[in-house]
Write a protein that holds these residues in place. Sequence first.
Motif, PDB file in Angstrom:
ATOM      1  N   SER A 131     -21.767  -0.101  31.100  1.00  0.00           N
ATOM      2  CA  SER A 131     -22.394   1.130  31.581  1.00  0.00           C
ATOM      3  C   SER A 131     -22.536   1.074  33.089  1.00  0.00           C
ATOM      4  O   SER A 131     -22.671  -0.002  33.679  1.00  0.00           O
ATOM      5  CB  SER A 131     -23.778   1.318  30.947  1.00  0.00           C
ATOM      6  N   VAL A 132     -22.502   2.245  33.711  1.00  0.00           N
ATOM      7  CA  VAL A 132     -22.738   2.363  35.135  1.00  0.00           C
ATOM      8  C   VAL A 132     -23.989   3.193  35.330  1.00  0.00           C
ATOM      9  O   VAL A 132     -24.231   4.164  34.598  1.00  0.00           O
ATOM     10  CB  VAL A 132     -21.534   3.007  35.867  1.00  0.00           C
ATOM     11  N   ALA A 133     -24.823   2.791  36.287  1.00  0.00           N
ATOM     12  CA  ALA A 133     -26.042   3.531  36.610  1.00  0.00           C
ATOM     13  C   ALA A 133     -26.029   3.829  38.101  1.00  0.00           C
ATOM     14  O   ALA A 133     -25.787   2.932  38.918  1.00  0.00           O
ATOM     15  CB  ALA A 133     -27.279   2.719  36.234  1.00  0.00           C
ATOM     16  N   VAL A 176     -26.041   8.984  47.279  1.00  0.00           N
ATOM     17  CA  VAL A 176     -26.147   7.841  46.371  1.00  0.00           C
ATOM     18  C   VAL A 176     -26.949   6.740  47.037  1.00  0.00           C
ATOM     19  O   VAL A 176     -26.638   6.312  48.152  1.00  0.00           O
ATOM     20  CB  VAL A 176     -24.756   7.329  45.960  1.00  0.00           C
ATOM     21  N   GLU A 177     -27.984   6.258  46.355  1.00  0.00           N
ATOM     22  CA  GLU A 177     -28.853   5.218  46.902  1.00  0.00           C
ATOM     23  C   GLU A 177     -28.469   3.833  46.412  1.00  0.00           C
ATOM     24  O   GLU A 177     -28.415   2.875  47.196  1.00  0.00           O
ATOM     25  CB  GLU A 177     -30.311   5.524  46.543  1.00  0.00           C
ATOM     26  N   GLN A 178     -28.226   3.712  45.113  1.00  0.00           N
ATOM     27  CA  GLN A 178     -27.885   2.411  44.537  1.00  0.00           C
ATOM     28  C   GLN A 178     -26.899   2.614  43.389  1.00  0.00           C
ATOM     29  O   GLN A 178     -26.872   3.668  42.741  1.00  0.00           O
ATOM     30  CB  GLN A 178     -29.133   1.684  44.012  1.00  0.00           C
ATOM     31  N   VAL A 179     -26.119   1.562  43.106  1.00  0.00           N
ATOM     32  CA  VAL A 179     -25.158   1.568  41.998  1.00  0.00           C
ATOM     33  C   VAL A 179     -25.253   0.232  41.281  1.00  0.00           C
ATOM     34  O   VAL A 179     -25.361  -0.823  41.936  1.00  0.00           O
ATOM     35  CB  VAL A 179     -23.716   1.792  42.492  1.00  0.00           C
ATOM     36  N   ALA A 180     -25.224   0.260  39.968  1.00  0.00           N
ATOM     37  CA  ALA A 180     -25.271  -0.971  39.174  1.00  0.00           C
ATOM     38  C   ALA A 180     -24.345  -0.849  37.977  1.00  0.00           C
ATOM     39  O   ALA A 180     -24.199   0.234  37.390  1.00  0.00           O
ATOM     40  CB  ALA A 180     -26.689  -1.264  38.712  1.00  0.00           C
ATOM     41  N   PHE A 185     -30.375  -5.744  40.459  1.00  0.00           N
ATOM     42  CA  PHE A 185     -31.809  -5.841  40.759  1.00  0.00           C
ATOM     43  C   PHE A 185     -32.218  -4.881  41.873  1.00  0.00           C
ATOM     44  O   PHE A 185     -33.271  -4.250  41.809  1.00  0.00           O
ATOM     45  CB  PHE A 185     -32.182  -7.280  41.126  1.00  0.00           C
ATOM     46  N   ALA A 186     -31.372  -4.731  42.872  1.00  0.00           N
ATOM     47  CA  ALA A 186     -31.683  -3.776  43.934  1.00  0.00           C
ATOM     48  C   ALA A 186     -31.677  -2.356  43.400  1.00  0.00           C
ATOM     49  O   ALA A 186     -32.504  -1.520  43.800  1.00  0.00           O
ATOM     50  CB  ALA A 186     -30.664  -3.921  45.063  1.00  0.00           C
ATOM     51  N   ALA A 187     -30.783  -2.064  42.468  1.00  0.00           N
ATOM     52  CA  ALA A 187     -30.680  -0.710  41.921  1.00  0.00           C
ATOM     53  C   ALA A 187     -31.936  -0.314  41.168  1.00  0.00           C
ATOM     54  O   ALA A 187     -32.355   0.844  41.209  1.00  0.00           O
ATOM     55  CB  ALA A 187     -29.456  -0.607  41.017  1.00  0.00           C
ATOM     56  N   PHE A 188     -32.558  -1.265  40.479  1.00  0.00           N
ATOM     57  CA  PHE A 188     -33.727  -0.944  39.668  1.00  0.00           C
ATOM     58  C   PHE A 188     -35.031  -1.446  40.290  1.00  0.00           C
ATOM     59  O   PHE A 188     -36.067  -1.472  39.619  1.00  0.00           O
ATOM     60  CB  PHE A 188     -33.562  -1.502  38.251  1.00  0.00           C
TER      61      PHE A 188
END
Length: 809
Positions: free
Chosen positions: A641-643, A500-504, A545-548
């Motif tokens: 929602s979770v991404a 897993v790299e990022q979570v938002a 913002f870090a996630a996308f």
Amino acid sequence: MRMSALDFKLGLRMLRRYPWITAISTVAMALALALGMLYFEGLHKALWPRLPVVDGDRIVTVRYWDVGKRTVEERSLHDFDVSRRRVKTIDHFGAAVVFNRNLVTEDHRVEPVRGAEISANAFTLMGLAALAGRTLTARDEQAAEPLSAVIGERLWTRRFERDPSVVGRSVKVGTADATIVGVMPEGFGLPWNQQLWLPLRADGSLLAPRTGPPVSLFGRLAPGASLRQAQAELDGITAGLAAADPDAYKNLQPRVVAYGTPPLEGDTPVIKNVLYAANTFFLLLLVVICTSVGTLVFARTATRAWEVAVRNALGASRGRVIGQLFTEALVLTAVAAGLGIALAKLALRWGLKGVGDQVLPFWINDSLSPITLLYAGLLTLVAAVIVGVLPALRVTRLNVQDALRREHAAGANLRFGAMWTTVIVVQVAITVAMLPLAVVGVIASNRFHQRADGVGADRYLTAAVAFERQEQNQDAAAATTRGRQSLAELERRLRAEPGVEQVALADRLPVMDTSKYSIEVDTAAGAPATGLRVGTLAHVSSGFFAAFGSAVLAGRDFTPADLERGSVVIVNQSFTHMVFGDRNPVGQRIRIAHGEDGAVADDGWYEVVGTVRDVGWQMPEPSEQAAMYVPALLQPGTGLSVAVRVHDPLGFAPRLRVVANAVDPEMQLTDVQLLTDVGGRGATLTWTVTYVAGALSLLVLLLSASGIYALMSFIVARRTREIGIRLALGSPPTRIVSAIFTRSILQIAAGIAAGSAVLALKIDLGSPTQVLMLIGADAVMLIAGSVACGLPLRRALAISPSDALRAEA
């Protein structure tokens, strides 16, 4: 009219003789018939449901209608407990409480399922035996008994691969342990489309009126009992309850209706009649298309006027000739009806598959009902009358001696009347109005793909987050606090997962649709600037913002403290350019007034603390590109929602659900999919509308061009001698063109003007894109009309005087 078998053979021969007219007419009428059938079938399935069981029409539902609030009072478990002990006209009177809970099997797989806590007599009510094992019994409803579960055939197939040993297997439903005791066949889905059933153990006698969970009530009319008798009995029971507790039962009335009947306002037939009346639109579309086809048929029939006159001279009655021409049209419309039925069936099957079995009730299927087929047959007859009888009535008025005296029947006393020329104008107007609709659909679909490509959506796994509140009396504030804690723990655990790299977390992710908001800007002078309308407002977590990959260009990112005070906002580049121009937005204050739906978003002032790169909402209009981001302690039940950006998104999907269930068994993740698929149903719907609008636009355009061409060809044939004489006398071609074709050119111009006027009422004339679409539609129709006029025009100017005089000799 008199018809014979020979007429039908001649009708088939005419189809082969004029393939161009046959192709255009058949497809156009088939599409119009299919649309009408689909709407009619949809209404029939929705308003007059038929359960797929024996005597399904005797199964009823009981609702309690609040006359004052004009809504259904679903908290009726107390009334059910009282009524089931007194009612005599309804057998197998039962109740169900629907739920969405996680199903956890022994292999630790987690999946949210739609289920219901249901009365055991519901299985007897439907008269369906279990495929395997048994159904629920009255004993299962006892609180002291182990919890039993029954699953549906679809769940058995999808989750357990139809394993016969599933009976007796232990599972966890939410937080409760249960044992699967049976499998129900396809066709059982009470109360809606559930696939898992637990015994209903709620005791309505312990509840006050209008308290407890929402329930669905159902039963079967007793032998010899009618809906009216059941209604009268429930009215009497409710009147007795109202006498004992008038405040609780104020404005409350029971309604006994056929099961599946939608809860329309007051269950009155007025709304049903209005919905059926809306089918008039499709009838008008069919009439317009059939009249257009009738124009072509009239032009074709006019070339047979000499044949008609000869038959008249030989003793054939006018009715006999009209009967033949009607039969030929009936063959054409019957072929179109067959194609229309096939298109309707394919569209219905595709549409139901696209909606999915999670939304549709269990009694909906993809077949066309007999009443819809009868409706299609009536429409076919109406179409045949318009296409065949109306042209025939004009052709059979031909003077016999005049027709026999002339070699070309087109030169007889036939002409296009005002009705046919009006049809040309209407066709042109419809084409101009519909072409931009197809273009809008293409643009909307392209927007979706552009947004997905702009954020690398194929690298993200997303899911909608919801919570099941199993304790109905649970304190709302406590549930919210628990939900927030669960969300924070979910985010923490996901970040710790390998790969897993990022979570938002957010209530609106990139590629989702946007909504415009009115804002106010607190200017330096202290007077707010109002009237600005900008796009997306998203409530996001700190890692959004870090996630996308949306870098902060000025100012700063959100901090944990921002989540608590909630009075800061970050805006994107488009917002900055649109609202602040060249000024630095950091430190400015804005107020978000309300959204498109009129709901107030927030009446407080927000300080702009940063700007970020545009991401995810690439739109052609600047106001749609503008986005605002607000830090939020996200709450359950708010469209959350979770991404997750992960190396293998689809491979991580099972693990995502396991992690969520470990955090909170009441947390459910639905619509687990790639970010590229978010909004897929909306995109599919857009494409569907685009294809239908495009097909209709193309067909109407072809019909318009063909009708204009037929009109011009008819005029040229009818005025051949006049054209030849004018050319022989030295009349310039421009004058001939003006004399003969001015009327048709004016018709095209009138149609373009009418269509443009209608379209101008629906588009934003301040938008360059939409104005260009309007101009483009006008240009397409003008070119098509010019070509349709130009071909006969060229043939007219090529006529030699000698040929013209010989043709009319």
